[in-house]
Design a protein around this motif. Structure first.
Motif, short mmCIF file in Angstrom:
data_model
loop_
_atom_site.label_atom_id
_atom_site.label_comp_id
_atom_site.label_asym_id
_atom_site.label_seq_id
_atom_site.Cartn_x
_atom_site.Cartn_y
_atom_site.Cartn_z
N THR A 35 0.85 -1.19 0.00
CA THR A 35 0.00 0.00 0.00
C THR A 35 0.89 1.23 0.00
N GLN A 36 0.34 2.34 -0.48
CA GLN A 36 1.12 3.58 -0.54
C GLN A 36 0.18 4.75 -0.31
N TYR A 88 5.64 -2.31 2.49
CA TYR A 88 6.21 -3.32 1.60
C TYR A 88 6.13 -4.70 2.24
N GLY A 89 6.05 -5.71 1.40
CA GLY A 89 6.31 -7.07 1.83
C GLY A 89 7.78 -7.36 1.57
N GLN A 114 -7.37 -4.12 2.66
CA GLN A 114 -7.19 -5.29 1.80
C GLN A 114 -8.38 -6.24 1.93
N ARG A 115 -8.84 -6.46 3.15
CA ARG A 115 -9.95 -7.38 3.39
C ARG A 115 -11.23 -6.89 2.72
N LYS A 165 -3.60 8.38 12.75
CA LYS A 165 -3.92 7.82 11.43
C LYS A 165 -4.75 6.55 11.55
N ILE A 166 -5.72 6.54 12.45
CA ILE A 166 -6.59 5.38 12.59
C ILE A 166 -7.47 5.26 11.35
N GLY A 167 -7.42 4.11 10.71
CA GLY A 167 -8.19 3.90 9.49
C GLY A 167 -7.99 2.50 8.96
N LEU A 168 -8.50 2.24 7.77
CA LEU A 168 -8.45 0.90 7.20
C LEU A 168 -7.02 0.41 6.98
N ASP A 169 -6.08 1.32 6.75
CA ASP A 169 -4.70 0.91 6.49
C ASP A 169 -3.92 0.61 7.77
#
Length: 301
Positions: free
Chosen positions: A20-21, A28-29, A98-99, A136-140
């Motif tokens: 994600t960016q 990164y993975g 991602q989910r 930065k609470i959120g989906l990421d």
């Protein structure tokens, strides 16, 4: 600076792919060449000339954070002129973004336990001295493991500095995330709350009205009408939960323990059979519970 696949970071971590960016951050993975394990690498861009001071502040805020619902940090370091890096345990699983890309909106039976766990870990951050603001609470930043465990990723905690980054701003971010989890949409801005509530009931009928009403209040554009702390948010959510009709819970049970079994009015309690030859049993003492220290906003529904 965006790292490329095959690049070796800090002579140890081999970048495999970009996950994600966003502005100032990239996930990164990677593979840890020292252990052979797969890891997550979070990169934060820095301003030239500020690496050393930023790195010291960064380490002080993150070192020592321990909570079962925090993503485990394996390593952290700074590359001068390039960025700050956090190495994370991949057991955290996939981010909620991602989910939801795969599933769409989540059922309330999954969202409610998730939110209760998040309230606890957010309170842990806010209860530190001085309070740490996630920012930065959120989906990421919210992850879900294969075992269902919910983990919050903290990578740049800040002190409470007022309006922009504060306890209230974290709780508002949690509220907006809750709305998105249930609808797969960003919450509307400056809209009539009754219209939002009506829309939720018509387009998302599986969300119980009490839960919908609580979430709508939590995104009220007027700060004084929202919940000021994660404790207030949790208390309101629990109150909305216990107002759900028992038949609804039986058809879509929540994966959290309830302190009292929910019974239908038609079910009569069993009558104990008298046994004169045996002494009466001593009633067991109730299990202690942790009281909610904040006032429950009873008038919210």
């Amino acid at each position: 600076m965006t790292l490329q696949p095959g690049e070796i970071l800090s002579q140890r971590y081999r970048i495999e792919q970009t996950l994600t960016q966003s502005v100032g951050e990239t996930l990164y993975g990677a593979q840890d060449n020292a252990s052979g394990n797969v890891v997550l690498v979070r990169e934060f861009s820095t301003q030239v000339g500020s690496d050393e001071s930023f790195d010291l502040s960064w380490r002080e805020r993150l070192t020592g954070l321990q909570h079962p619902n925090l993503v485990a940090i394996l390593d952290l370091f700074s590359v001068p002129g390039q960025g700050n890096y956090v190495i994370l345990d991949p057991a955290a699983g996939q981010s909620l973004r991602q989910r939801m890309t795969e599933t769409g909106p989540l059922p309330y039976t999954e969202v409610v336990p998730l939110l209760l766990n998040l309230c606890d870990v957010i309170f842990y951050l806010h209860d530190r001295q001085p309070p740490l603001i996630h920012g930065k609470i959120g989906l990421d930043s919210i992850f879900r493991g294969l075992d269902g465990k919910v983990s919050l990723l903290v990578t740049g905690a800040k002190p409470d500095v007022g309006t922009e980054f504060s306890i209230q701003s974290d709780v508002f971010d949690l509220s907006k995330t809750a709305y998105t989890l249930l609808t797969n949409e960003l919450p509307p801005e400056n809209s009539d709350l009754e219209q939002i509530k009506t829309r939720l009931q018509s387009e998302f009928p599986s969300i119980p009205p009490t839960i919908a009403a609580m979430i709508v209040q939590s995104i009220d554009p007027r700060p004084e009408q929202r919940f000021g702390t994660s404790e207030d948010f949790k208390a309101a959510l629990l109150y909305a939960l216990v107002q759900i009709p028992p038949e609804t819970l039986r058809t879509s049970p929540l994966s959290i323990p309830l302190s009292q079994p929910i019974r239908s009015e038609s079910i009569q309690p069993a009558v104990a059979t008298e046994t004169p030859d045996q002494p009466p049993e001593t009633p067991a003492k109730p299990e202690p519970t942790t009281p909610i220290r904040r006032r429950v906003p009873w008038g919210l529904l």
